[in-house]
Structure formats: C-alpha cells, structure tokens
Design a protein around this motif. Structure first.
Motif, PDB file in Angstrom:
ATOM      1  N   GLY A 331       0.784  -1.227   0.000  1.00 13.87           N
ATOM      2  CA  GLY A 331       0.000   0.000   0.000  1.00 13.87           C
ATOM      3  C   GLY A 331       0.812   1.271   0.000  1.00 13.87           C
ATOM      4  N   GLY A 332       2.137   1.168  -0.091  1.00 11.11           N
ATOM      5  CA  GLY A 332       2.980   2.354   0.000  1.00 11.11           C
ATOM      6  C   GLY A 332       3.175   3.106  -1.296  1.00 11.11           C
ATOM      7  N   ILE A 333       2.515   2.688  -2.363  1.00  6.85           N
ATOM      8  CA  ILE A 333       2.641   3.360  -3.649  1.00  6.85           C
ATOM      9  C   ILE A 333       1.310   3.260  -4.370  1.00  6.85           C
ATOM     10  CG2 ILE A 333       3.483   1.272  -4.823  1.00  6.85           C
ATOM     11  CD1 ILE A 333       5.342   3.103  -6.469  1.00  6.85           C
ATOM     12  N   SER A 334       0.961   4.293  -5.104  1.00  6.32           N
ATOM     13  CA  SER A 334      -0.330   4.318  -5.799  1.00  6.32           C
ATOM     14  C   SER A 334      -0.211   3.691  -7.175  1.00  6.32           C
ATOM     15  CB  SER A 334      -0.823   5.762  -5.938  1.00  6.32           C
ATOM     16  OG  SER A 334      -0.011   6.488  -6.852  1.00  6.32           O
ATOM     17  N   GLU A 335      -1.352   3.295  -7.724  1.00  7.26           N
ATOM     18  CA  GLU A 335      -1.364   2.736  -9.074  1.00  7.26           C
ATOM     19  C   GLU A 335      -0.924   3.773 -10.101  1.00  7.26           C
ATOM     20  OE1 GLU A 335      -1.805  -0.445  -9.843  1.00  7.26           O
ATOM     21  OE2 GLU A 335      -1.966  -0.820  -7.676  1.00  7.26           O
ATOM     22  N   ASP A 336      -1.244   5.044  -9.850  1.00  6.73           N
ATOM     23  CA  ASP A 336      -0.805   6.099 -10.771  1.00  6.73           C
ATOM     24  C   ASP A 336       0.711   6.216 -10.787  1.00  6.73           C
ATOM     25  OD1 ASP A 336      -3.394   6.697 -11.490  1.00  6.73           O
ATOM     26  OD2 ASP A 336      -3.610   8.346 -10.065  1.00  6.73           O
ATOM     27  N   ASP A 337       1.339   6.136  -9.613  1.00  7.39           N
ATOM     28  CA  ASP A 337       2.798   6.200  -9.556  1.00  7.39           C
ATOM     29  C   ASP A 337       3.420   5.012 -10.272  1.00  7.39           C
ATOM     30  OD1 ASP A 337       3.019   8.584  -8.241  1.00  7.39           O
ATOM     31  OD2 ASP A 337       3.214   7.722  -6.239  1.00  7.39           O
ATOM     32  N   ILE A 338       2.832   3.826 -10.086  1.00  6.86           N
ATOM     33  CA  ILE A 338       3.345   2.632 -10.770  1.00  6.86           C
ATOM     34  C   ILE A 338       3.243   2.810 -12.275  1.00  6.86           C
ATOM     35  CG2 ILE A 338       2.965   0.168 -11.147  1.00  6.86           C
ATOM     36  CD1 ILE A 338       2.019  -0.015  -8.238  1.00  6.86           C
ATOM     37  N   ALA A 339       2.110   3.347 -12.731  1.00  4.49           N
ATOM     38  CA  ALA A 339       1.929   3.587 -14.168  1.00  4.49           C
ATOM     39  C   ALA A 339       2.950   4.586 -14.700  1.00  4.49           C
ATOM     40  CB  ALA A 339       0.512   4.079 -14.444  1.00  4.49           C
ATOM     41  N   ASP A 340       3.405   5.509 -13.845  1.00  2.50           N
ATOM     42  CA  ASP A 340       4.397   6.513 -14.253  1.00  2.50           C
ATOM     43  C   ASP A 340       5.825   5.995 -14.130  1.00  2.50           C
ATOM     44  OD1 ASP A 340       2.454   8.362 -14.872  1.00  2.50           O
ATOM     45  OD2 ASP A 340       2.482   9.320 -12.899  1.00  2.50           O
ATOM     46  N   GLY A 341       5.978   4.743 -13.735  1.00  2.00           N
ATOM     47  CA  GLY A 341       7.305   4.145 -13.712  1.00  2.00           C
ATOM     48  C   GLY A 341       7.998   4.131 -12.368  1.00  2.00           C
ATOM     49  N   TYR A 342       7.296   4.501 -11.299  1.00  2.00           N
ATOM     50  CA  TYR A 342       7.919   4.512  -9.977  1.00  2.00           C
ATOM     51  C   TYR A 342       7.824   3.132  -9.321  1.00  2.00           C
ATOM     52  CZ  TYR A 342       8.312   9.580 -10.189  1.00  2.00           C
ATOM     53  OH  TYR A 342       8.659  10.858 -10.552  1.00  2.00           O
ATOM     54  N   ILE A 343       8.794   2.843  -8.470  1.00  2.00           N
ATOM     55  CA  ILE A 343       8.822   1.593  -7.707  1.00  2.00           C
ATOM     56  C   ILE A 343       9.196   1.902  -6.266  1.00  2.00           C
ATOM     57  CG2 ILE A 343       9.471   0.217  -9.727  1.00  2.00           C
ATOM     58  CD1 ILE A 343      12.354   0.152  -8.575  1.00  2.00           C
ATOM     59  N   LEU A 344       8.942   0.954  -5.390  1.00  2.00           N
ATOM     60  CA  LEU A 344       9.452   1.021  -4.024  1.00  2.00           C
ATOM     61  C   LEU A 344      10.685   0.134  -3.971  1.00  2.00           C
ATOM     62  CD1 LEU A 344       6.216   0.845  -1.825  1.00  2.00           C
ATOM     63  CD2 LEU A 344       7.468   2.856  -2.638  1.00  2.00           C
ATOM     64  N   ALA A 345      11.838   0.747  -3.693  1.00  2.00           N
ATOM     65  CA  ALA A 345      13.098   0.005  -3.758  1.00  2.00           C
ATOM     66  C   ALA A 345      13.166  -1.132  -2.750  1.00  2.00           C
ATOM     67  CB  ALA A 345      14.273   0.973  -3.539  1.00  2.00           C
ATOM     68  N   CYS A 346      12.473  -0.986  -1.616  1.00  2.00           N
ATOM     69  CA  CYS A 346      12.591  -1.989  -0.552  1.00  2.00           C
ATOM     70  C   CYS A 346      11.915  -3.305  -0.890  1.00  2.00           C
ATOM     71  CB  CYS A 346      12.033  -1.445   0.756  1.00  2.00           C
ATOM     72  SG  CYS A 346      10.219  -1.338   0.803  1.00  2.00           S
ATOM     73  N   CYS A 347      10.949  -3.284  -1.797  1.00  2.00           N
ATOM     74  CA  CYS A 347      10.202  -4.507  -2.096  1.00  2.00           C
ATOM     75  C   CYS A 347      10.173  -4.800  -3.591  1.00  2.00           C
ATOM     76  CB  CYS A 347       8.780  -4.422  -1.539  1.00  2.00           C
ATOM     77  SG  CYS A 347       7.848  -2.994  -2.121  1.00  2.00           S
ATOM     78  N   SER A 348      11.134  -4.265  -4.321  1.00  2.00           N
ATOM     79  CA  SER A 348      11.254  -4.509  -5.761  1.00  2.00           C
ATOM     80  C   SER A 348      12.498  -5.331  -6.038  1.00  2.00           C
ATOM     81  CB  SER A 348      11.321  -3.194  -6.538  1.00  2.00           C
ATOM     82  OG  SER A 348      10.108  -2.483  -6.433  1.00  2.00           O
ATOM     83  N   HIS A 349      12.337  -6.418  -6.803  1.00  2.00           N
ATOM     84  CA  HIS A 349      13.445  -7.300  -7.156  1.00  2.00           C
ATOM     85  C   HIS A 349      13.735  -7.140  -8.647  1.00  2.00           C
ATOM     86  CE1 HIS A 349      13.195  -9.485  -3.283  1.00  2.00           C
ATOM     87  NE2 HIS A 349      11.908  -9.172  -3.386  1.00  2.00           N
ATOM     88  N   PRO A 350      14.977  -6.879  -9.030  1.00  2.00           N
ATOM     89  CA  PRO A 350      15.287  -6.688 -10.447  1.00  2.00           C
ATOM     90  C   PRO A 350      15.202  -7.989 -11.232  1.00  2.00           C
ATOM     91  CG  PRO A 350      17.295  -6.734  -9.143  1.00  2.00           C
ATOM     92  CD  PRO A 350      16.154  -6.772  -8.154  1.00  2.00           C
ATOM     93  N   ILE A 351      14.556  -7.940 -12.366  1.00  2.00           N
ATOM     94  CA  ILE A 351      14.507  -9.073 -13.277  1.00  2.00           C
ATOM     95  C   ILE A 351      15.381  -8.716 -14.482  1.00  2.00           C
ATOM     96  CG2 ILE A 351      13.031 -10.588 -14.647  1.00  2.00           C
ATOM     97  CD1 ILE A 351      12.505 -10.722 -11.622  1.00  2.00           C
ATOM     98  N   GLY A 352      16.593  -9.261 -14.500  1.00  2.00           N
ATOM     99  CA  GLY A 352      17.552  -8.866 -15.518  1.00  2.00           C
ATOM    100  C   GLY A 352      18.200  -7.535 -15.152  1.00  2.00           C
ATOM    101  N   SER A 353      18.396  -6.691 -16.165  1.00  2.66           N
ATOM    102  CA  SER A 353      19.031  -5.384 -15.950  1.00  2.66           C
ATOM    103  C   SER A 353      17.979  -4.302 -15.751  1.00  2.66           C
ATOM    104  CB  SER A 353      19.923  -5.032 -17.139  1.00  2.66           C
ATOM    105  OG  SER A 353      20.556  -3.785 -16.947  1.00  2.66           O
ATOM    106  N   VAL A 354      18.135  -3.508 -14.698  1.00  2.00           N
ATOM    107  CA  VAL A 354      17.179  -2.455 -14.345  1.00  2.00           C
ATOM    108  C   VAL A 354      17.957  -1.150 -14.135  1.00  2.00           C
ATOM    109  CG1 VAL A 354      15.505  -1.654 -12.647  1.00  2.00           C
ATOM    110  CG2 VAL A 354      15.565  -4.055 -13.299  1.00  2.00           C
ATOM    111  N   THR A 355      17.430  -0.066 -14.659  1.00  2.00           N
ATOM    112  CA  THR A 355      18.038   1.256 -14.454  1.00  2.00           C
ATOM    113  C   THR A 355      17.087   2.137 -13.657  1.00  2.00           C
ATOM    114  OG1 THR A 355      19.240   1.109 -16.546  1.00  2.00           O
ATOM    115  CG2 THR A 355      18.993   3.295 -15.578  1.00  2.00           C
ATOM    116  N   ILE A 356      17.606   2.758 -12.584  1.00  2.40           N
ATOM    117  CA  ILE A 356      16.785   3.657 -11.767  1.00  2.40           C
ATOM    118  C   ILE A 356      17.412   5.032 -11.724  1.00  2.40           C
ATOM    119  CG2 ILE A 356      15.892   1.767 -10.370  1.00  2.40           C
ATOM    120  CD1 ILE A 356      17.836   2.582  -8.154  1.00  2.40           C
ATOM    121  N   ASP A 357      16.607   6.024 -11.391  1.00  2.62           N
ATOM    122  CA  ASP A 357      17.038   7.418 -11.393  1.00  2.62           C
ATOM    123  C   ASP A 357      17.674   7.773 -10.047  1.00  2.62           C
ATOM    124  OD1 ASP A 357      17.431  10.008 -12.228  1.00  2.62           O
ATOM    125  OD2 ASP A 357      15.403  10.674 -11.709  1.00  2.62           O
ATOM    126  N   VAL A 358      18.849   7.256  -9.822  1.00  2.90           N
ATOM    127  CA  VAL A 358      19.585   7.509  -8.580  1.00  2.90           C
ATOM    128  C   VAL A 358      21.035   7.849  -8.931  1.00  2.90           C
ATOM    129  CG1 VAL A 358      20.459   6.501  -6.431  1.00  2.90           C
ATOM    130  CG2 VAL A 358      18.124   6.018  -7.187  1.00  2.90           C
TER     131      VAL A 358
END
Length: 358
Positions: A331-358
């Motif tokens: 519940g820590g992220i909205s569906e709109d944020d997910i649609a815009d490409g946002y993730i929660l780093a604490c509960c996201s597992h990379p599948i292959g190569s992933v690039t984040i804005d950090v």
C-alpha cells in the motif's frame, strides 16, 4: 405389517434433463441467486466448488455462460448459482430480466477441478473477491453440513460491507461452528455505518494478521485476475509453497485436471543474475534477482531514503527508467505512480538489468 423392503435409490440428475427455476433471490444490485430443481425429482451430485454451464436463449441466439454452483451437494434436492451482471453482460442480464420460477433451461455439467475435496488438508485458507466467493460458499457449506468442526480461514474482499455476498449466511454458520473463521476486507465503509474490520487493498500485512498460520494451510483463491495475481505475489513473497495454491478463473474454469493452467508468474530466482544501474551516479552493481533494489543500492555505496522496508511507508520510492522488477508492496505506492514508472526500492526485485534514477 410394516413394509421393511429397502427404499430404492433416488435418481441422480444428468444434464440431458432440463433444469427448472424454482426461486430467484435478489442479493444486491444486478446480482441474484437462482435456484433450480430437476422436474423428475432427481438429486444433484457434484463436488463443492464445481461449475455449471447454462444454455441461455437470449435475443439473437443461444449463448452459453458458465457459473460456479454456490449451493452445496450436501443439500442435493436443489442447485443454486449466484450471478452478477456487468455493464456488458448478455447472459446474466437475460437471467435477471427473464429467468423466473417455472422457466426451464438446459445446462451442461456440473464440472471442474476447483474443489477442496481434490486436495485433502487439515487446514484451509479461502481467499476471494466479489462473486469469487461462490465456490468458497459451496465448500464452506459442505464443511458445515458434515457436522464436524473444520479449520478454515475465510477471507473475502468487497467494495463495501453492504456488497459482501452471503455475509449473513456465513456469519450464521460461523456462529455455530468455531472452525469457520471469517475475515472481511473492504475498500471503504458504507456511509453512516461504522466498520471495524480490515480496510484497503489486500496485502501481505493483512494476510499475516488474519491468518498467521497461512504457511500451514491449503489455499484456494477466486476473483478477478489482478486480485489473484496480488494474492499469488503476496504468498510467494512470504515463502509459501505454491504447489499448495489453487485458483479458479472467472473466465476459464478448468474442466479436467489437464486443463488447470500452469502459473507462469515472473518470480525472482536466487540463481538468476541481475543488475541494477544508477543513471545519475553512473554506477552499476551485479546482484541476484532475489536481492531488492534497495539492497543493491546500498551495496553500490549509494543511498535511498527508506523507512519500513516492507512496502508500507513509501519512503523509498524511486523512478525506474528501464527494465522490469517484481514488486510486492503493501500500500505504500499508488497505481498512478506505478503507471508513471515509480517503484518502491525496498520490495522490488530486479529481473535482468534495471536502471533507476539515482
């Protein structure tokens, strides 16, 4: 003199015989329970959780629609289905408008593999949403009618308390049998009616609270596909043995065991290699798919603000620029944020190569 001759066995209904509607009970808006009997007086024999396909004479020609039987074979003199009409419904809308006591229709079945009788266990966990409650109602009624105490946690998710199907009937059974443990989850309460049960999107936290021994239970799930996906993700993320997970689709119920689909969810694997790339820092770190993006970030010597580390607070929200992740949040992220490409780093597992804005 008393006649002690044996009573001949009563015939079992076969789908060569038409069904006769004997009652229509409105449940809520655009939803009703239709009860049928066999004109010959035959009894119904099926497994709780199975479905029936009705031949409906709608304008323009006959259509076939499949509905789970909501009654139990422990009450064999009648058979009931509970149906809700959606905006584009044809068959169910015809039933609501035209199916009345005395009307006869043809049916095929019952059939299907979604029954607890096919998966014997000491403990069960039933999870459903909306009209996905119907097979759970049939199985629970069967357990209740056996007269012995079952061990089933029954979770149903609905929009509001007033839209929970069979609530009064289930609560009556639970008041007589302690082994039926009911848990309601709603999106929002009804106006002017205080709600003290669970509220919000079903997630891992709710599962742990309402069924703390879920790892010991055989799980049956039915509802819309996005809901069942969320349940599968929650269970997998908590280490549940998915061989003990069973589901029934609204649209494609399995007729035989061979028809039961293999679940091909994307899930992280410890042996699979992954990589997290950091666009602003121009760095990258190799990891396993079972590592979180947050863990990979820390391994790279970088920092993402974080709080709960369980997908609740939303503190670690970052934008994913490319690649895919397996995210199970609470519940820590909205569906709109997910649609815009946002993730929660604490509960996201990379599948292959992933690039984040950090």
């Amino acid at each position: 003199m008393n006649d002690l001759s044996p009573v001949p066995p009563q015939a079992i209904w076969k789908d060569a015989e038409m069904l006769e509607c004997v009652s229509v009970i409105p449940e809520m808006a655009d939803t009703a329970t239709f009860t049928f009997s066999a004109p010959s007086g035959a009894l119904f024999d099926f497994q709780p959780g199975q479905f029936l396909t009705l031949e409906l004479p709608v304008p323009g020609g006959t259509v076939h629609r499949t509905y789970t039987v909501s009654s139990s074979p422990s009450r064999p003199r009648s058979l009931s289905i509970t149906a809700k009409a959606q905006k584009d419904s044809i068959g169910t809308r015809w039933m609501l408008d035209h199916l009345a006591p005395g009307v006869r229709i043809r049916a095929i079945g019952p059939a299907g593999q979604f029954s607890h009788l096919n998966h014997a266990a000491d403990k069960y966990l039933f999870i459903s949403a909306g009209t996905g409650i119907t097979p759970m109602m049939s199985m629970t009624t069967w357990m209740f009618d056996l007269g012995v105490e079952p061990d089933v946690v029954f979770i149903n998710c609905a929009q509001r308390p007033s839209t929970i199907l069979f609530r009064e009937r289930l609560e009556h059974m639970a008041s007589r049998v302690p082994g039926i443990d009911l848990k309601w989850v709603v999106d929002a309460p009804d106006r002017y009616a205080p709600w003290t049960g669970c509220q919000g999107r079903f997630n891992q936290l709710m599962l742990g609270l309402v069924a703390p021994d879920y790892l010991e239970r055989e799980v049956f799930c039915c509802g819309p596909e996005p809901f069942m996906q969320a349940v599968r993700d929650a269970l997998f993320g908590l280490g549940y043995d998915m061989d003990r997970y069973h589901q029934e689709s609204f649209h494609e119920p399995a007729v035989t065991q061979a028809d039961v689909p293999e679940l091909d969810d994307i899930t992280p694997e410890a042996e699979a290699k992954a990589e997290v790339c950091f666009a602003r820092s121009d760095r990258r770190v190799a990891c396993a798919e079972t590592d979180t993006v947050l863990a990979a970030t820390r391994a790279a010597g970088l920092n993402i603000p974080s709080g709960c580390t369980f997908g609740v607070c939303g503190t670690c929200k970052v934008q994913k620029l490319s690649g895919e992740v397996h995210m199970v949040h609470n519940g820590g992220i909205s569906e709109d944020d997910i649609a815009d490409g946002y993730i929660l780093a604490c509960c996201s597992h990379p599948i292959g190569s992933v690039t984040i804005d950090v």
